[in-house]
Design a protein around this motif. Sequence first.
Motif, PDB file in Angstrom:
ATOM      1  N   ASP A 124       0.854  -1.191   0.000  1.00 20.22           N
ATOM      2  CA  ASP A 124       0.000   0.000   0.000  1.00 20.22           C
ATOM      3  C   ASP A 124       0.892   1.243   0.000  1.00 20.22           C
ATOM      4  OD1 ASP A 124      -1.657   2.202   0.819  1.00 20.22           O
ATOM      5  OD2 ASP A 124      -3.147   0.741   1.465  1.00 20.22           O
ATOM      6  N   MET A 125       0.990   1.918  -1.141  1.00 15.18           N
ATOM      7  CA  MET A 125       1.889   3.063  -1.253  1.00 15.18           C
ATOM      8  C   MET A 125       1.411   4.258  -0.441  1.00 15.18           C
ATOM      9  SD  MET A 125       4.516   2.078  -2.809  1.00 15.18           S
ATOM     10  CE  MET A 125       5.386   3.628  -3.033  1.00 15.18           C
ATOM     11  N   ASN A 126       0.127   4.356  -0.187  1.00 16.77           N
ATOM     12  CA  ASN A 126      -0.362   5.435   0.682  1.00 16.77           C
ATOM     13  C   ASN A 126       0.210   5.280   2.084  1.00 16.77           C
ATOM     14  OD1 ASN A 126      -1.946   6.726  -1.276  1.00 16.77           O
ATOM     15  ND2 ASN A 126      -3.675   5.364  -0.900  1.00 16.77           N
ATOM     16  N   THR A 127       0.214   4.056   2.568  1.00 15.08           N
ATOM     17  CA  THR A 127       0.797   3.781   3.890  1.00 15.08           C
ATOM     18  C   THR A 127       2.272   4.172   3.913  1.00 15.08           C
ATOM     19  OG1 THR A 127      -0.726   1.938   4.291  1.00 15.08           O
ATOM     20  CG2 THR A 127       1.318   1.964   5.562  1.00 15.08           C
ATOM     21  N   ILE A 128       2.987   3.757   2.881  1.00 14.45           N
ATOM     22  CA  ILE A 128       4.433   4.014   2.816  1.00 14.45           C
ATOM     23  C   ILE A 128       4.714   5.513   2.738  1.00 14.45           C
ATOM     24  CG2 ILE A 128       6.520   3.642   1.434  1.00 14.45           C
ATOM     25  CD1 ILE A 128       5.145   0.966   0.511  1.00 14.45           C
ATOM     26  N   GLN A 129       3.967   6.211   1.864  1.00 15.52           N
ATOM     27  CA  GLN A 129       4.201   7.640   1.668  1.00 15.52           C
ATOM     28  C   GLN A 129       3.887   8.437   2.932  1.00 15.52           C
ATOM     29  OE1 GLN A 129       5.649   8.777  -1.120  1.00 15.52           O
ATOM     30  NE2 GLN A 129       5.805  10.759  -0.064  1.00 15.52           N
ATOM     31  N   LYS A 130       2.779   8.112   3.586  1.00 15.03           N
ATOM     32  CA  LYS A 130       2.410   8.818   4.816  1.00 15.03           C
ATOM     33  C   LYS A 130       3.445   8.589   5.914  1.00 15.03           C
ATOM     34  CE  LYS A 130      -2.603   8.866   4.069  1.00 15.03           C
ATOM     35  NZ  LYS A 130      -3.914   8.351   4.552  1.00 15.03           N
ATOM     36  N   GLN A 131       3.976   7.373   5.975  1.00 19.04           N
ATOM     37  CA  GLN A 131       4.979   7.075   6.990  1.00 19.04           C
ATOM     38  C   GLN A 131       6.276   7.830   6.727  1.00 19.04           C
ATOM     39  OE1 GLN A 131       4.506   5.828   9.728  1.00 19.04           O
ATOM     40  NE2 GLN A 131       6.447   5.076  10.545  1.00 19.04           N
ATOM     41  N   LEU A 132       6.649   7.977   5.451  1.00 19.97           N
ATOM     42  CA  LEU A 132       7.846   8.753   5.115  1.00 19.97           C
ATOM     43  C   LEU A 132       7.660  10.221   5.490  1.00 19.97           C
ATOM     44  CD1 LEU A 132       8.788   7.257   1.614  1.00 19.97           C
ATOM     45  CD2 LEU A 132      10.154   7.104   3.703  1.00 19.97           C
ATOM     46  N   GLU A 133       6.486  10.747   5.222  1.00 17.89           N
ATOM     47  CA  GLU A 133       6.212  12.150   5.556  1.00 17.89           C
ATOM     48  C   GLU A 133       6.192  12.372   7.061  1.00 17.89           C
ATOM     49  OE1 GLU A 133       2.551  12.895   3.603  1.00 17.89           O
ATOM     50  OE2 GLU A 133       3.410  12.922   1.575  1.00 17.89           O
ATOM     51  N   ALA A 134       5.729  11.327   7.794  1.00 23.14           N
ATOM     52  CA  ALA A 134       5.628  11.456   9.252  1.00 23.14           C
ATOM     53  C   ALA A 134       6.953  11.171   9.950  1.00 23.14           C
ATOM     54  CB  ALA A 134       4.556  10.503   9.785  1.00 23.14           C
ATOM     55  N   THR A 135       7.915  10.611   9.219  1.00 23.75           N
ATOM     56  CA  THR A 135       9.205  10.237   9.828  1.00 23.75           C
ATOM     57  C   THR A 135      10.332  10.857   9.012  1.00 23.75           C
ATOM     58  OG1 THR A 135       8.129   8.092  10.264  1.00 23.75           O
ATOM     59  CG2 THR A 135      10.469   8.283  10.812  1.00 23.75           C
ATOM     60  N   PRO A 136      10.664  12.122   9.267  1.00 23.71           N
ATOM     61  CA  PRO A 136      11.660  12.829   8.449  1.00 23.71           C
ATOM     62  C   PRO A 136      13.022  12.125   8.391  1.00 23.71           C
ATOM     63  CG  PRO A 136      10.485  14.356   9.881  1.00 23.71           C
ATOM     64  CD  PRO A 136      10.087  12.993  10.310  1.00 23.71           C
ATOM     65  N   GLU A 137      13.453  11.516   9.529  1.00 23.47           N
ATOM     66  CA  GLU A 137      14.762  10.858   9.517  1.00 23.47           C
ATOM     67  C   GLU A 137      14.776   9.648   8.579  1.00 23.47           C
ATOM     68  OE1 GLU A 137      12.613   9.262  13.230  1.00 23.47           O
ATOM     69  OE2 GLU A 137      12.760  11.138  12.078  1.00 23.47           O
ATOM     70  N   LEU A 138      13.635   8.973   8.468  1.00 26.53           N
ATOM     71  CA  LEU A 138      13.542   7.844   7.541  1.00 26.53           C
ATOM     72  C   LEU A 138      13.587   8.341   6.100  1.00 26.53           C
ATOM     73  CD1 LEU A 138      13.105   4.820   6.990  1.00 26.53           C
ATOM     74  CD2 LEU A 138      10.639   5.212   7.205  1.00 26.53           C
ATOM     75  N   LEU A 139      12.894   9.431   5.817  1.00 25.36           N
ATOM     76  CA  LEU A 139      12.900   9.999   4.467  1.00 25.36           C
ATOM     77  C   LEU A 139      14.299  10.455   4.081  1.00 25.36           C
ATOM     78  CD1 LEU A 139      11.319  10.904   1.977  1.00 25.36           C
ATOM     79  CD2 LEU A 139      10.837  13.075   3.147  1.00 25.36           C
ATOM     80  N   ARG A 140      15.011  11.125   5.004  1.00 23.57           N
ATOM     81  CA  ARG A 140      16.380  11.558   4.719  1.00 23.57           C
ATOM     82  C   ARG A 140      17.289  10.355   4.487  1.00 23.57           C
ATOM     83  NH1 ARG A 140      15.290  15.242   8.949  1.00 23.57           N
ATOM     84  NH2 ARG A 140      16.396  13.873  10.418  1.00 23.57           N
ATOM     85  N   TYR A 141      17.077   9.320   5.271  1.00 25.08           N
ATOM     86  CA  TYR A 141      17.872   8.081   5.152  1.00 25.08           C
ATOM     87  C   TYR A 141      17.712   7.479   3.761  1.00 25.08           C
ATOM     88  CZ  TYR A 141      19.292   3.260   6.468  1.00 25.08           C
ATOM     89  OH  TYR A 141      19.884   2.033   6.555  1.00 25.08           O
ATOM     90  N   VAL A 142      16.478   7.354   3.300  1.00 24.62           N
ATOM     91  CA  VAL A 142      16.215   6.756   1.988  1.00 24.62           C
ATOM     92  C   VAL A 142      16.811   7.620   0.882  1.00 24.62           C
ATOM     93  CG1 VAL A 142      14.406   6.146   0.331  1.00 24.62           C
ATOM     94  CG2 VAL A 142      14.151   5.532   2.752  1.00 24.62           C
TER      95      VAL A 142
END
Length: 728
Positions: free
Chosen positions: A466-484
Motif C-alpha cells: 500500500d503506497m499510501n501507507t508508505i508515503q504517509k509514513q515517510l512524511e511522518a518520519t523525516p529521519e527515515l525519508l532523509r535516510y532513503v
Amino acid sequence: MNIKTNDELKIPNQAWGIFLISVLGLFLELLFIRWVGTEIRIFAYLQNTILVVCFLGLGLGMFTASKPILLRQSLIPMTFILLLMAWPFTRTALDYLSEMLGVLADLGAWTDTVTDNPGIAILSLLTGLALTYFLLALVVDMFAPVGRILGRLMNTHPKPIWAYSVNIAGSLVGTWMFVLLSYLYQPPFTWFFITGAMLLLFVFLLKKDITMNLLLLSIGVILSWFVSQSPGAVNIVWSPYQKLVVDEAGESGDRVYMVTVNNTGYQAIIDLSQSHVLANQQSYSPEFMGLSQYDLPALFHPDPKSMLIVGAGAGNDAAGALRHDVSSITAVEIDPAIIAMGQEFHPERPYSSPNVQLVNDDARSFFATTGGKFDVISFGLLDSHTATSMTNARLDHYVYTIESITQAKSRLNEGGIVVLSFEAQKSFIADRIRRALKEVFGHDPLVFRLPPSRYGFGGVIFVSGDMNTIQKQLEATPELLRYVKHFQEAYPLYFTNDTKLTSDDWPYIYLESPKIPTLYYLLAFLMILLLVRSLRKWEARTAIHIKSYTFWHFFFLGAAFLLLEVQNISKASVVLGNTWLVNAVIISSILGMALLANWIAYQFPNLPLRVVYSLLIGVCLGLYFVDLAKFGFLPYFTKAVIVGSLTSLPMLFSGIVFTRSFAVAKEKSSALGANLIGALVGALLQSVTFIIGIKALLLIVAGFYLFSLLTMPGRRPQTTSSALPVAQ
C-alpha cells in the motif's frame, strides 16, 4: 560370458549381493553430489555435473561387466579425492574453482571473478576447466567398478525381474540412508565410514588385493575425518541443506558471529540493541542507529502489529521487529540448523521472545498454507548458495516468481506493506524484482541500495504494498525519508525496464535472459572429452552397440525417466515447498512406482505394450496442462498424495515398459548401461529449461517415450523368464 574363475563374485545369495551394491551405488552417488557441491561451490549450481559423471561411471561399468573387477580401481580415486580435500593447500585450490569458472559471469554464481584483462580471464577459465576435468575423471573411475559388480550380478541372476526389483529396493534404501544421515546432521566422516563398511564386504567377496584395499579404506576413512573439520570454527553443522560454519569476528566487547554457507559468507549474527550500539560507537555510526536493514520493515508501517518474515535466518530480522515493539512476529526459515544457531548464538535472543513464532518451512509452502494476515511481510536476504538436488533450481528461485509475490500480496492486511531485501549483484536482478513487484501491486516500488556495514550486509531494498501507507509514513518520519534519499543519491540504481520476469515455469532469477549459460556448453565439451577418455580407459568402445535397437530403446527410456524426475521435483517444490524432504519423498515415490510396475508386469505378463505406451504418452501430454499449484491450499498430506500420484503416474507406465523389455534383454548389464547413458544425456538436457521453461520438459519426455516405442525390439517376453518368485 567369459569370466575368469578367480574373478568370480562368490556371493552365496545373488539377490543380497544386488541389494547391497545397489544401496552402495545410490548412497555413494548422493554423497558425492552433496559433498562436492558443498566444498566446491560452483558445483552447488551445477549439481547435474556430478550426477552425469556418476551415471557415466556406472554405465561404463555395466557395459564392461564381463571384464575383471578390481575394487582398488574405485578406492584409489576415492582416496585421492579425499586427500585433495583434506590437505589445506589443495582444498583451497579446489574451492577457488568457483572463481575460475565464474569468470564468465553468466551463471549467477556468487563472487564471480571480475577482470578487465582477457588474458587473465582465459587463463583462469582454462585452469578451472582442467582442474574440473581431472576431478570428474576421478569420479568416473570411482563408480565404474561399482557398475561392473552390479552388472555382473544382474547378468548371472536367473530371475531378471526379481533382480531388477531388488536393485530398485536397494536404491530406495540407499536414498533413505543418506536422507536419515542428513536429518541427523551427520558430517562427511559418518558418510564415508558407512561407505567404507559397505565396501568392506565386497573387499572380502572379491578376494583380490585384500591388504591393499583394506589399507585404502582405512586411509580414506581417516582422511574423511580431516575433511569434516574447519580449524578455528566456533561451530560446524552439516544441515540437511548445506554446510554451516560459525566463526567469531570483531573486537573484544563487540563480538560478531559470522555464518558461512558452503565456505562462502552468508550472514552475520549482530547485536544491534541500543545499549550495545551506544557502547561501541567506534564501530557503529550513531546516525544510523535504529535504521539498519533489519529495522526498516517495521519503520515503513505506522503501526505494525503483525509481521511475517520469510528467510528469517539466525534472527536479525526478528530482533529488528522486536526493537520496534511488533507484538506478533512469524519467522519462517527453511533450514532448522540456522534456526538452532540463532537460538544459541544471537545476543539479543529474539527466538526466545514470546512474540516470535518460529516456523521451519519453505516460504512458498507457508504462503500457500497459512491462514494468517499480516501488516508487514519482510523477505530477508533469501539469496541462496544452495541448489536443489536433481534440478537447476536453487532454494530461493521459487520465492521471487510472480506467483510467489502474488501469494504474498494475498496475505497482507488492508494497508499492509512488503519489504524485500536482496543482494542483487547484477543490475538485471534488481530490475527483475522491481518489475515483478510493479506487476503484482500495480505501481513502482520504493527502491534504494544499502552498502555493507556493521549494521548488516546491505543489499537492494524494495518497499511495496500500500503506497499510501508508505508515503504517509515517510512524511511522518523525516529521519527515515532523509535516510532513503541519502542512499538513493549515494548509490543510484539504473533499470532497463525490460528484464524477463520469473515465473514458476521459468524461475531463474540469476539468469539475465532465456539462454543456456556459456559454462554449460564448455562443460558439455568437457564431458565429450571425458567420455572419449573413459571409453578407452575402461575398454568399453567395443561393448556399446549403438547400432542396436535395444541400445536406443533403453537409452530413450533412461533419458525420459531422468527428465521426468526433474519435472516431478520442480513441480512438487512449488506446491509442497522446496525442501530436502520433498526431494527425498519424490525420488522415493518414483522408485516405489517402479516396484509397483514390476508387480503389474508379473501379474499381467500379456498386457499389450502399445496400450501402455498410449497411456504413458497421453499422461505426459495431459500433465502439461495441469497446474499443480492450484492444490497448494489443501492440507499438506492431502496435497502431497495428489501431487505425488499425478507426477509419478507416468513412471508407472514407463516402469511396465522397462520391466517387460528388461526381462527379454540378452545382456541385462548392457540394458542397464544404455539406460544410465540415456539418463546421463537427460541430465545434460536439463539445461534446456533455461530456454523453454520447466513445463515443456513434458513434451520432450513424451517425444523420448515415442522414440523408445519405435526402437522397441519386436519380441514378446516369455512368462517363465519374467516370473517373480514368491520368495528369494
